[in-house]
Design a protein around this motif. Structure first.
Motif, PDB file in Angstrom:
ATOM      1  N   MET A 149     -39.878 -26.133 -39.682  1.00 11.89           N
ATOM      2  CA  MET A 149     -39.660 -25.650 -38.005  1.00 11.89           C
ATOM      3  C   MET A 149     -38.603 -26.340 -37.396  1.00 11.89           C
ATOM      4  N   GLY A 150     -37.785 -25.834 -36.760  1.00  9.38           N
ATOM      5  CA  GLY A 150     -36.835 -26.155 -36.138  1.00  9.38           C
ATOM      6  C   GLY A 150     -37.157 -27.098 -34.867  1.00  9.38           C
ATOM      7  N   GLU A 151     -37.820 -26.262 -33.832  1.00  9.80           N
ATOM      8  CA  GLU A 151     -38.128 -26.905 -32.879  1.00  9.80           C
ATOM      9  C   GLU A 151     -39.802 -26.832 -32.715  1.00  9.80           C
ATOM     10  N   ARG A 152     -40.321 -28.089 -32.637  1.00 12.07           N
ATOM     11  CA  ARG A 152     -41.904 -27.867 -32.708  1.00 12.07           C
ATOM     12  C   ARG A 152     -42.508 -28.045 -31.094  1.00 12.07           C
ATOM     13  N   THR A 153     -43.283 -27.279 -30.874  1.00 14.03           N
ATOM     14  CA  THR A 153     -43.891 -27.352 -29.596  1.00 14.03           C
ATOM     15  C   THR A 153     -45.257 -28.232 -29.712  1.00 14.03           C
ATOM     16  N   VAL A 154     -45.781 -28.534 -28.636  1.00 12.88           N
ATOM     17  CA  VAL A 154     -47.169 -29.349 -28.852  1.00 12.88           C
ATOM     18  C   VAL A 154     -48.072 -28.592 -29.457  1.00 12.88           C
ATOM     19  N   VAL A 155     -47.898 -27.320 -29.258  1.00 12.27           N
ATOM     20  CA  VAL A 155     -49.034 -26.411 -29.958  1.00 12.27           C
ATOM     21  C   VAL A 155     -48.975 -26.357 -31.605  1.00 12.27           C
ATOM     22  N   THR A 156     -47.811 -26.604 -32.014  1.00 13.77           N
ATOM     23  CA  THR A 156     -47.601 -26.668 -33.383  1.00 13.77           C
ATOM     24  C   THR A 156     -48.134 -27.908 -33.930  1.00 13.77           C
ATOM     25  N   TRP A 157     -47.701 -29.014 -33.174  1.00  9.71           N
ATOM     26  CA  TRP A 157     -48.213 -30.148 -33.510  1.00  9.71           C
ATOM     27  C   TRP A 157     -49.960 -30.248 -33.734  1.00  9.71           C
ATOM     28  N   ASN A 158     -50.536 -29.562 -32.482  1.00  8.22           N
ATOM     29  CA  ASN A 158     -51.909 -29.531 -32.593  1.00  8.22           C
ATOM     30  C   ASN A 158     -52.407 -28.796 -33.561  1.00  8.22           C
ATOM     31  N   SER A 159     -51.804 -27.629 -34.261  1.00  4.99           N
ATOM     32  CA  SER A 159     -52.234 -26.759 -35.440  1.00  4.99           C
ATOM     33  C   SER A 159     -52.303 -27.708 -36.607  1.00  4.99           C
ATOM     34  N   MET A 160     -51.349 -28.426 -36.755  1.00  7.87           N
ATOM     35  CA  MET A 160     -51.153 -29.227 -37.977  1.00  7.87           C
ATOM     36  C   MET A 160     -52.028 -30.466 -37.928  1.00  7.87           C
ATOM     37  N   ILE A 161     -52.275 -31.094 -36.756  1.00  7.06           N
ATOM     38  CA  ILE A 161     -53.258 -32.268 -36.650  1.00  7.06           C
ATOM     39  C   ILE A 161     -54.681 -31.579 -37.057  1.00  7.06           C
ATOM     40  N   SER A 162     -55.084 -30.423 -35.971  1.00  6.87           N
ATOM     41  CA  SER A 162     -56.410 -30.068 -36.204  1.00  6.87           C
ATOM     42  C   SER A 162     -56.461 -29.528 -37.835  1.00  6.87           C
ATOM     43  N   GLY A 163     -55.594 -28.930 -38.303  1.00  2.41           N
ATOM     44  CA  GLY A 163     -55.598 -28.336 -39.630  1.00  2.41           C
ATOM     45  C   GLY A 163     -55.946 -29.476 -40.566  1.00  2.41           C
ATOM     46  N   TYR A 164     -55.261 -30.693 -40.492  1.00  2.00           N
ATOM     47  CA  TYR A 164     -55.781 -31.875 -41.334  1.00  2.00           C
ATOM     48  C   TYR A 164     -57.241 -32.258 -41.209  1.00  2.00           C
ATOM     49  N   GLU A 165     -57.460 -32.460 -39.854  1.00  2.00           N
ATOM     50  CA  GLU A 165     -58.817 -32.709 -39.448  1.00  2.00           C
ATOM     51  C   GLU A 165     -60.092 -31.904 -40.214  1.00  2.00           C
ATOM     52  N   GLN A 166     -59.652 -30.739 -40.022  1.00  2.00           N
ATOM     53  CA  GLN A 166     -60.789 -29.487 -40.304  1.00  2.00           C
ATOM     54  C   GLN A 166     -60.906 -29.591 -41.815  1.00  2.00           C
ATOM     55  N   ASN A 167     -59.902 -30.193 -42.291  1.00  2.91           N
ATOM     56  CA  ASN A 167     -60.099 -30.153 -44.008  1.00  2.91           C
ATOM     57  C   ASN A 167     -60.393 -31.576 -44.622  1.00  2.91           C
ATOM     58  N   GLY A 168     -60.899 -32.242 -43.579  1.00  4.67           N
ATOM     59  CA  GLY A 168     -61.428 -33.488 -43.995  1.00  4.67           C
ATOM     60  C   GLY A 168     -60.151 -34.897 -44.136  1.00  4.67           C
ATOM     61  N   SER A 169     -59.036 -34.302 -43.914  1.00  4.31           N
ATOM     62  CA  SER A 169     -58.103 -35.333 -44.050  1.00  4.31           C
ATOM     63  C   SER A 169     -57.607 -35.911 -42.725  1.00  4.31           C
ATOM     64  N   ALA A 170     -58.727 -36.733 -42.296  1.00  2.00           N
ATOM     65  CA  ALA A 170     -58.429 -37.395 -40.963  1.00  2.00           C
ATOM     66  C   ALA A 170     -57.399 -38.375 -40.744  1.00  2.00           C
ATOM     67  N   LYS A 171     -57.092 -39.034 -41.979  1.00  4.27           N
ATOM     68  CA  LYS A 171     -56.227 -40.240 -42.091  1.00  4.27           C
ATOM     69  C   LYS A 171     -54.871 -39.482 -41.817  1.00  4.27           C
ATOM     70  N   GLU A 172     -54.470 -38.305 -42.483  1.00  6.96           N
ATOM     71  CA  GLU A 172     -53.237 -37.443 -42.175  1.00  6.96           C
ATOM     72  C   GLU A 172     -53.219 -37.086 -40.778  1.00  6.96           C
ATOM     73  N   ALA A 173     -54.321 -36.513 -40.504  1.00  6.84           N
ATOM     74  CA  ALA A 173     -54.321 -36.142 -38.871  1.00  6.84           C
ATOM     75  C   ALA A 173     -53.765 -36.899 -38.055  1.00  6.84           C
ATOM     76  N   ILE A 174     -54.267 -38.329 -38.297  1.00  2.00           N
ATOM     77  CA  ILE A 174     -53.935 -39.350 -37.341  1.00  2.00           C
ATOM     78  C   ILE A 174     -52.597 -39.927 -37.477  1.00  2.00           C
ATOM     79  N   GLU A 175     -51.980 -39.921 -38.733  1.00  2.43           N
ATOM     80  CA  GLU A 175     -50.594 -40.253 -39.080  1.00  2.43           C
ATOM     81  C   GLU A 175     -49.838 -39.263 -38.614  1.00  2.43           C
ATOM     82  N   LEU A 176     -50.153 -38.070 -38.468  1.00  4.68           N
ATOM     83  CA  LEU A 176     -49.450 -36.998 -37.654  1.00  4.68           C
ATOM     84  C   LEU A 176     -49.347 -37.062 -36.477  1.00  4.68           C
ATOM     85  N   PHE A 177     -50.421 -37.481 -35.805  1.00  9.41           N
ATOM     86  CA  PHE A 177     -50.346 -37.814 -34.498  1.00  9.41           C
ATOM     87  C   PHE A 177     -49.217 -39.099 -34.053  1.00  9.41           C
ATOM     88  N   ASP A 178     -49.425 -40.049 -34.864  1.00  6.29           N
ATOM     89  CA  ASP A 178     -48.298 -40.893 -34.457  1.00  6.29           C
ATOM     90  C   ASP A 178     -47.011 -40.564 -34.609  1.00  6.29           C
TER      91      ASP A 178
END
Length: 595
Positions: A182-211
DNA sequence: CTAGGGTTAG
């Protein structure tokens, strides 16, 4: 005939003129809102006033019908619409996907293509969301291709929907590919990816992405925090979770019901129930989900009577309990030996609240009766109160009770039955062999073990997570990957020696059926949770509670050892296992050895 | 002519 008649009609205008903004039909629609009866009345107004060809009115009507959950009615109205346009189709598809009718969203999407209506970026976001809700991965990939072909590949809304879709289809890599491109990411895009990780049990990746998100300068919003808090809950990462709480409070975020519930859940799953309660008390709006989360927080942490107390308060002044509330409160009763209370509540489900007991409630009841030692009553409950073929989960609860109360005959029968019905579940083999071991039938233990090997089944690998200074560390059994391995093992040896001096005797026969001799003793001494606790004791100062999160259930030897460790090291230790919490303090555990 | 999107909790 028809052709001649048409010839007399005026040339078709693109659409009828919009009704005046103050038309009674329009007013009636606005006043009706998403309420079926009123919508039907408004529909009559529309027809009587002769504006039944007004696409804008019909669009409004259909959308409101979807919002009212009346998809059948929406379909009925739709088929009467002469020449639906792209606006109507797009709104309809959107409403269907938004209000929980993803199949209809897809059907109308197909319908619109057949009608020759070109899809827009609005169409695609809705259809992709519908595919995500349906977990329709092939269909979704097709829609993705179509969206690319139509030139909407770089629309941020379409892309966010795609990230969610791929995450829900467990295609995290593809989700991440879309995200990365994606060229320009909005807060919603970030949210989608962070939740996506979390919902698949990849909590560490979710937190890394939050950083990464914070580095990129995008401000998180409350949805971001909901995803991050869920990841903290998975990992038991209470420092990050508390940081979120402070951030939310300091920055004037509204503690809305979703965010509040996420905080309750995070603190609960980090073993800090009083913080959960603090959040619960400070929420301005509490719905049934928030109440249930709080009841469940008490229940899983071993505060059965507080759970029931809160449930009573909910009955008096809170929202109506639903079936999930009953799961929480019944499991509280099961673990706190509140048998009479549990029976009463179970009976009240249908009588007072019109909630039909389901599988999970039956499991709670069998578990509750069985734990309390009423094995016959539990068995009778299975035979007579469950209106269907009892599912494996019910027998698993029964089996646990047999093991707990050392009824080997019944236990073996139940376990064999379970093995027949689910021969691919390694947990059943472990349970059966444990029962044989407890009954002293070591030849049969061996037989079950061989069967497991033959069928290529493996026990799940256990691991434990501990957070120290805001970083999480993971240990597995006999783990030597940590840089300070030697110090940890030496310390653990010393610790266990002190426990032994205090009277601890290892329980060598617990859950170690697949290991032999030396290997067994080694594994028992270095179970992942023991390593994690030793590490925690080493790295944190006196007076701090040690909290460890484990992916499986704890073994009885570790449970015993931690009671001693809580004394010799003079520390509170909290272990969250797969199902619940154990709070060790001064030589005893909050579960009262009842798990 | 008309309005509108994607993310979140037990």
């Amino acid at each position: 005939m028809e052709a001649r008649e048409e010839a007399h009609l005026p040339p078709p205008s693109p659409s009828p003129p919009p009704p005046p903004p103050t038309s009674p039909a329009h007013d009636a629609l606005l006043r009706a809102g998403p309420r079926l009866r009123l919508l039907q009345q408004a529909h009559a107004h529309v027809i009587v006033s002769g504006s039944h060809r007004s696409l804008s009115l019909l669009t409004k009507l259909i959308n409101l019908a979807c919002a009212a959950g009346a998809i059948g009615y929406a379909r009925q109205v739709f088929v009467t619409v002469p020449g639906p346009d792209s606006f109507l189709f797009n709104s309809l598809i959107k409403s269907c996907s938004k209000f929980g009718f993803p199949r209809d969203a897809v059907a109308f999407y197909r319908c619109s293509l057949l009608a020759g209506i070109p899809p827009s970026n609005y169409t695609f976001t809705s259809v992709i969301k519908a595919c995500a809700d349906l977990s329709a991965s092939r269909l979704g990939r097709g829609v993705h291709a179509h969206a690319l072909a139509c030139g909407f590949g770089s629309d941020p809304y379409v892309q966010s929907a795609l990230v969610t879709f791929y995450a829900k289809s467990s295609d995290l890599n593809v989700a991440r590919q879309v995200f990365d491109k994606m060229g320009e990411r909005t807060v919603v895009t970030w949210n989608s990816m962070i939740s996506g990780y979390e919902q698949n049990g990849s909590a560490k990746e979710a937190i890394e992405l939050f950083d990464r998100m914070r580095e990129s300068g995008i401000e998180p919003d409350s949805t971001t925090f909901v995803g991050v808090l869920a990841a903290c809950a998975q990992l038991g990462a209470v420092s990050l979770g508390s940081w979120v709480y402070e951030y939310v409070m300091d920055n004037g975020f509204d503690l809305n019901v979703v965010l509040g519930t996420s905080l309750i859940n995070m603190y609960a799953r980090c073993g800090n129930v009083s913080k959960s309660r603090e959040v619960f008390d400070s929420m301005r709006e509490r719905n049934v989900i928030a109440w249930t989360a709080m009841i469940s927080a008490y229940a899983t942490n071993g505060y059965g009577s507080q759970a029931v107390e809160l449930y009573d308060q909910m009955r008096l002044q809170g929202p109506r309990p639903n079936k999930i509330t009953f799961v929480a409160v019944l499991s509280a009763c099961a673990h706190a030996r509140l048998v009479d209370m549990g029976r009463q509540i179970f009976a009240s489900m249908k009588e007072e609240y019109d909630v039909e007991p389901g599988l999970e409630h039956f499991v709670c009841m069998v578990d509750m009766l069985g734990r309390a030692g009423f094995l016959d009553e539990a068995y009778e409950f299975i035979e007579r109160k469950i209106p269907m073929e009892p599912p494996p989960a019910v027998w698993t609860a029964m089996l646990g009770a047999c093991k707990m109360h050392k009824n080997f005959d019944l236990g073996v029968r139940v376990a064999e039955h379970l093995l027949d019905s689910e021969p691919e579940n390694p947990g059943h083999y472990v349970m059966l062999s444990n029962i044989y071991a407890l009954a002293g039938q070591s030849d049969r233990v061996q037989r079950v073990r061989n069967m497991m090997i033959q069928r290529g089944l493996k026990k799940q690998v256990g691991y434990s997570i501990i957070e120290v200074d805001g970083k999480t560390y993971m240990f597995s059994m006999g783990d030597k990957s940590h840089p300070e391995t030697n110090i940890i093992y030496e310390y653990l040896d010393e610790l266990m020696l002190r426990c032994t001096q205090a009277g601890y005797v290892p329980l060598a026969d617990s859950l170690m059926h697949e290991l032999e001799g030396e290997e067994r003793e080694y594994a028992l001494r270095f179970h992942s949770e023991k390593l994690a606790v030793a590490f925690g004791l080493l790295k944190t100062s006196h007076g701090m509670t040690i909290t460890v999160v484990k992916n499986l259930r704890m073994c009885e030897d570790c449970h015993l050892a931690f009671k001693y460790i809580s004394v010799v090291a003079n520390r509170e230790i909290v272990i969250r296992d797969k199902l619940r919490f154990h709070h060790f303090k001064d030589g005893s555990c909050s579960c009262l050895d009842f798990w």
